[in-house]
Write a protein that holds these residues in place. Structure first.
Motif, short mmCIF file in Angstrom:
data_model
loop_
_atom_site.label_atom_id
_atom_site.label_comp_id
_atom_site.label_asym_id
_atom_site.label_seq_id
_atom_site.Cartn_x
_atom_site.Cartn_y
_atom_site.Cartn_z
N ARG A 36 0.86 -1.18 0.00
CA ARG A 36 0.00 0.00 0.00
C ARG A 36 0.90 1.22 0.00
N THR A 70 -7.40 5.62 6.27
CA THR A 70 -8.59 4.79 6.07
C THR A 70 -8.42 3.95 4.80
N THR A 72 -5.76 2.98 3.34
CA THR A 72 -4.68 1.99 3.43
C THR A 72 -4.77 1.11 4.68
N ASP A 73 -5.91 1.17 5.36
CA ASP A 73 -6.08 0.39 6.59
C ASP A 73 -5.00 0.72 7.63
#
Length: 260
Positions: free
Chosen positions: A196, A256, A258-259
């Protein structure tokens, strides 16, 4: 030979540059290529932030100097010892010349060439040579290239041959923006398959970092800039998500996406 070139004589002049005019188009003398050198007719050259860094004084260099390093052209003449290039070959200029003999070069890191860095710092070609002159006085070379000119003399270690079918304006950006941006993703950040990634700033280098992340197989690529038109361009080049950096919630949105 006599050529026209963009010469800087003083760094750090006040902005706007349209008034202070840090560059002037002047006639300078260009010597023929020496051993292991080439005469290249410049066909395209980009304006890179590294040129601006010399203009504004962030990266002081010797003056007077002919600027320009992100460029492509056609070999017009070869000096002695150059056996793998001939007149008519298309080449891209490289801002980090390599000698092929020092330890970094032999270890496979030509961009860290000790002799190339020494020459760049001194405003000369490899080996300390200066091929630009004006009124009998030296005019220094910018990173061994000085491509804001009709012609330039460069060391063999400052060019890479490219396919003749590649347009010159596209070939030129491979000399800096592409290798810097893609290299940042592949070699510095070591982006891996499934990673990511967030790319901050979508200029020439940033957009190529985005492309480099794609080559590496990144799963999510978040493109970040303050200009909506650049964000749209990033999406067309493969960004999975875009965030405008002027958004007060920009950091939270990236986390958010990319967790975390």
């Amino acid at each position: 030979m006599k050529i026209k070139a963009a010469v800087i004589r003083q760094s750090g002049l006040p902005q706007p540059y349209a008034q202070s005019r840090p560059l002037s188009i002047e006639e300078v003398d260009l010597d023929p290529p020496g051993p292991r050198e080439l005469l290249v007719q410049v066909k395209a050259a980009g304006l890179c932030h590294s040129d601006l860094s010399t203009i504004n004084g962030d990266r002081p260099r010797q003056t007077p100097m002919v600027l320009g390093h992100e460029a492509a052209g056609v070999v017009a003449e070869v000096g002695s010892g150059v056996t793998d290039l001939v007149p008519g070959d298309h080449v891209v200029m490289v801002f980090a010349p390599s000698c092929g003999q020092c330890m970094p070069c032999q270890e496979g890191f030509p961009a860290r060439c000790e002799n190339g860095q020494k020459a760049n710092g001194a405003g000369t070609l490899m080996g300390g040579h200066i091929r630009l002159h004006q009124n009998g006085q030296p005019v220094y070379h910018h990173t061994g290239v000085s491509a804001f000119a009709e012609y330039c003399v460069v060391n063999r270690g400052s060019v890479v041959k490219v396919d003749d079918a590649l347009p010159f304006d596209e070939a030129a950006v491979f000399g800096c923006a592409v290798l810097t941006g893609v290299g940042a993703a592949l070699n510095t950040a070591n982006v891996f398959a499934g990673a990511r990634v967030a790319v901050v700033g979508l200029g020439g280098v940033g957009l190529n970092a985005l492309l480099g992340a794609q080559v590496a197989g990144a799963n999510r690529i978040v493109a970040i800039d303050i200009h909506d038109d650049k964000l749209e361009l990033a999406k067309s080049l493969g960004a999975t998500d875009v965030v405008n950096a002027k958004d007060p919630d920009a950091i939270a949105k990236v986390k958010t996406i990319t967790d975390g």
